[in-house]
Structures are given as C-alpha cells and as structure tokens.
Design a protein around this motif. Structure first.
Motif, PDB file in Angstrom:
ATOM      1  N   THR A 151       0.810  -1.298  -0.123  1.00  0.00           N
ATOM      2  CA  THR A 151       0.115  -0.135   0.147  1.00  0.00           C
ATOM      3  C   THR A 151       0.921   1.135   0.142  1.00  0.00           C
ATOM      4  O   THR A 151       1.940   1.329   0.799  1.00  0.00           O
ATOM      5  CB  THR A 151      -1.058   0.075   1.198  1.00  0.00           C
ATOM      6  OG1 THR A 151      -1.598  -1.367   1.263  1.00  0.00           O
ATOM      7  CG2 THR A 151      -1.946   1.133   1.064  1.00  0.00           C
ATOM      8  N   VAL A 152       0.537   2.175  -0.921  1.00  0.00           N
ATOM      9  CA  VAL A 152       1.153   3.439  -0.691  1.00  0.00           C
ATOM     10  C   VAL A 152       0.081   4.455  -0.411  1.00  0.00           C
ATOM     11  O   VAL A 152      -0.916   4.425  -1.132  1.00  0.00           O
ATOM     12  CB  VAL A 152       1.833   3.820  -2.192  1.00  0.00           C
ATOM     13  CG1 VAL A 152       2.409   5.147  -2.253  1.00  0.00           C
ATOM     14  CG2 VAL A 152       2.809   2.782  -2.687  1.00  0.00           C
ATOM     15  N   THR A 153       0.244   5.329   0.475  1.00  0.00           N
ATOM     16  CA  THR A 153      -0.709   6.414   0.850  1.00  0.00           C
ATOM     17  C   THR A 153      -0.475   7.572   0.095  1.00  0.00           C
ATOM     18  O   THR A 153       0.476   7.609  -0.664  1.00  0.00           O
ATOM     19  CB  THR A 153      -0.396   6.778   2.402  1.00  0.00           C
ATOM     20  OG1 THR A 153       0.758   7.385   2.519  1.00  0.00           O
ATOM     21  CG2 THR A 153      -0.349   5.662   3.272  1.00  0.00           C
ATOM     22  N   ALA A 167       0.174  10.322   0.869  1.00  0.00           N
ATOM     23  CA  ALA A 167       1.428  11.016   1.302  1.00  0.00           C
ATOM     24  C   ALA A 167       2.723  10.530   1.030  1.00  0.00           C
ATOM     25  O   ALA A 167       3.791  11.071   1.163  1.00  0.00           O
ATOM     26  CB  ALA A 167       1.284  11.438   3.077  1.00  0.00           C
ATOM     27  N   GLY A 168       2.651   9.352   0.342  1.00  0.00           N
ATOM     28  CA  GLY A 168       3.871   8.706  -0.019  1.00  0.00           C
ATOM     29  C   GLY A 168       4.406   7.649   0.724  1.00  0.00           C
ATOM     30  O   GLY A 168       5.544   7.001   0.611  1.00  0.00           O
ATOM     31  N   ASP A 169       3.825   7.307   2.018  1.00  0.00           N
ATOM     32  CA  ASP A 169       4.325   6.304   2.798  1.00  0.00           C
ATOM     33  C   ASP A 169       3.858   4.731   2.286  1.00  0.00           C
ATOM     34  O   ASP A 169       2.878   4.693   1.806  1.00  0.00           O
ATOM     35  CB  ASP A 169       3.595   6.372   4.165  1.00  0.00           C
ATOM     36  CG  ASP A 169       4.003   7.748   4.889  1.00  0.00           C
ATOM     37  OD1 ASP A 169       5.195   8.123   4.736  1.00  0.00           O
ATOM     38  OD2 ASP A 169       2.897   8.180   5.393  1.00  0.00           O
ATOM     39  N   ALA A 170       5.161   3.772   2.180  1.00  0.00           N
ATOM     40  CA  ALA A 170       4.772   2.667   1.519  1.00  0.00           C
ATOM     41  C   ALA A 170       5.039   1.541   2.634  1.00  0.00           C
ATOM     42  O   ALA A 170       5.797   1.709   3.523  1.00  0.00           O
ATOM     43  CB  ALA A 170       5.612   2.445   0.388  1.00  0.00           C
ATOM     44  N   THR A 171       3.902   0.621   2.609  1.00  0.00           N
ATOM     45  CA  THR A 171       4.259  -0.576   3.479  1.00  0.00           C
ATOM     46  C   THR A 171       3.828  -1.860   2.656  1.00  0.00           C
ATOM     47  O   THR A 171       3.225  -1.564   1.430  1.00  0.00           O
ATOM     48  CB  THR A 171       3.307  -0.405   4.597  1.00  0.00           C
ATOM     49  OG1 THR A 171       1.819  -0.349   4.238  1.00  0.00           O
ATOM     50  CG2 THR A 171       3.720   0.644   5.505  1.00  0.00           C
ATOM     51  N   GLY A 172       4.096  -2.887   3.064  1.00  0.00           N
ATOM     52  CA  GLY A 172       3.677  -4.257   2.183  1.00  0.00           C
ATOM     53  C   GLY A 172       4.308  -5.449   2.963  1.00  0.00           C
ATOM     54  O   GLY A 172       4.873  -5.083   4.169  1.00  0.00           O
ATOM     55  N   ILE A 173       3.999  -6.515   2.432  1.00  0.00           N
ATOM     56  CA  ILE A 173       4.432  -7.870   2.752  1.00  0.00           C
ATOM     57  C   ILE A 173       4.711  -8.847   1.881  1.00  0.00           C
ATOM     58  O   ILE A 173       4.120  -8.763   0.803  1.00  0.00           O
ATOM     59  CB  ILE A 173       3.290  -8.483   3.944  1.00  0.00           C
ATOM     60  CG1 ILE A 173       3.900  -9.694   4.740  1.00  0.00           C
ATOM     61  CG2 ILE A 173       2.139  -8.639   3.165  1.00  0.00           C
ATOM     62  CD1 ILE A 173       3.146  -9.994   5.755  1.00  0.00           C
ATOM     63  N   ILE A 174       5.623  -9.585   1.775  1.00  0.00           N
ATOM     64  CA  ILE A 174       5.974 -10.624   0.704  1.00  0.00           C
ATOM     65  C   ILE A 174       6.265 -11.994   1.683  1.00  0.00           C
ATOM     66  O   ILE A 174       6.804 -11.890   2.617  1.00  0.00           O
ATOM     67  CB  ILE A 174       7.282 -10.401  -0.150  1.00  0.00           C
ATOM     68  CG1 ILE A 174       7.088  -9.309  -0.945  1.00  0.00           C
ATOM     69  CG2 ILE A 174       7.641 -11.490  -0.707  1.00  0.00           C
ATOM     70  CD1 ILE A 174       8.468  -8.784  -1.649  1.00  0.00           C
ATOM     71  N   THR A 175       5.447 -12.769   1.453  1.00  0.00           N
ATOM     72  CA  THR A 175       5.624 -14.177   1.872  1.00  0.00           C
ATOM     73  C   THR A 175       5.852 -15.213   1.177  1.00  0.00           C
ATOM     74  O   THR A 175       5.341 -15.348   0.061  1.00  0.00           O
ATOM     75  CB  THR A 175       4.031 -14.488   2.576  1.00  0.00           C
ATOM     76  OG1 THR A 175       3.443 -13.594   3.373  1.00  0.00           O
ATOM     77  CG2 THR A 175       4.070 -15.922   3.347  1.00  0.00           C
ATOM     78  N   VAL A 176       6.781 -15.778   1.472  1.00  0.00           N
ATOM     79  CA  VAL A 176       7.390 -17.091   0.622  1.00  0.00           C
ATOM     80  C   VAL A 176       7.190 -18.416   1.299  1.00  0.00           C
ATOM     81  O   VAL A 176       7.188 -18.662   2.497  1.00  0.00           O
ATOM     82  CB  VAL A 176       9.080 -16.893   0.693  1.00  0.00           C
ATOM     83  CG1 VAL A 176       9.818 -18.071   0.003  1.00  0.00           C
ATOM     84  CG2 VAL A 176       9.205 -15.472   0.057  1.00  0.00           C
TER      85      VAL A 176
END
Length: 182
Positions: free
Chosen positions: A59-61, A63-72
């Motif tokens: 997700t990018v807000t 305001a430009g803040d980015a978060t995320g998840i990668i699951t292997v």
C-alpha cells in the motif's frame, strides 16, 4: 511489458509524494522471483535456490508512505537437488512442518543510492528481526518492479546446523518483485 528505466531516487520520491503511486498493489507471483544465494563445501561452491511459491501486497498512501508484505512458502525451495531440498525443509533449516512461511514486512521506504532503502522485519522460523535492503525501482503502466538483495545470517533465525563447517552462515535473498495496481 517492459518496465520504464530505473528511476532515480529524486524521481521516485516525486512519484511517491505527488500521489501517483498511491493505492493498493498486489504481488504478481508469476513474474516475481525470490532466490536464495549462499556457499557450501567450506565456501568453495555457490549454492543457488529459488522459492517457487510467493505472495504479497503493498500500500502507498497519498502522502507517499509505503508498506507491504511478501510471504514465501518455505517448502517451495528448489535447488535442483532433491536430497538437499529435503534437508533444507527439515528441522535443521526451515522446519516447514512447524514454520511453513518466510515473511518480509516492509514498514517504510526512503531514497537511497540508486533507488530506495526498504526497511522492515524478516520472520523465519517464528523469529523476527529488523531487516533492510536497497532496491532499484522501475515503474510503468500500472506496475512497480523492485530489485534488491537482503543479507541474512541464518544463525539469527535459529538455523545453526553446520556439519564440520560445510555450510555458510551468511546468505543472500535476491528479490525481483513485480507489483500491479489493484
């Protein structure tokens, strides 16, 4: 689809701050690669593996803040050596019966070097440690591609098996992640 050329940190920061990348993003598992690179036989030989099952989102807000998840999926490790793969899946390493997944949770990005510094946490075998890596970024036609390398010491995650010192403790997780806009 060919991505645009890699963005400079300033150009990427501008895209983040003006909201052009805002929204939800889904990892495309068919075009994403997560590789394991290390050495064995007392550091004399390279070992290459690929994780064949991966998922994620970001997700990018505005305001430009980015978060995320990668699951292997740990069971999906493929080194082209079935005996070694079975050992990597065992309790000596990934212990897939108890710990089926490896997860990187990104909690932020900042301009760095030729791209971004991605910060977050890495969880392997239910042990979570701070982790960060530099990534080169390309953006084109509703997709974002990140390419980076994450340094990992397997001892930090309880993987200490090392018969007569044959296996390196330090490894690299190489990621080519393709995200598409939801």
């Amino acid at each position: 689809m060919a991505p645009s050329e890699q963005l400079t940190p300033a150009a990427l920061q501008a895209l983040l701050q003006d909201g052009k990348l805002a929204g939800s993003w889904t990892l495309d598992p068919a075009r994403t690669e997560v590789l394991l690179e290390t050495r064995h036989t007392w550091g004399l030989l390279p070992l290459h593996g690929a994780f064949r099952k991966v998922s994620g989102s970001g997700t990018v807000t505005a305001a430009g803040d980015a978060t995320g998840i990668i699951t292997v999926n740990s069971e999906s490790i493929d080194t082209k050596n079935p005996q070694r793969d079975k050992h990597l899946r065992s309790g000596d390493f990934f212990d897939i019966a108890i710990h089926p997944d490896i997860t990187f949770a990104a909690d932020g990005v900042t301009p760095s070097g030729d791209g971004l510094r991605v910060t977050g946490t890495l969880t392997i075998r239910d042990r979570t440690r701070p982790a960060s890596f530099d990534a080169k970024v390309s953006v084109a036609d509703g997709e974002v591609q990140l390419d980076g390398k994450l340094q990992v010491n397997r001892r930090d995650f309880g993987m200490t098996w090392n018969f007569i010192g044959i296996a390196a403790m330090d490894s690299e997780i190489v990621v080519h992640a393709v995200f598409t806009r939801q």
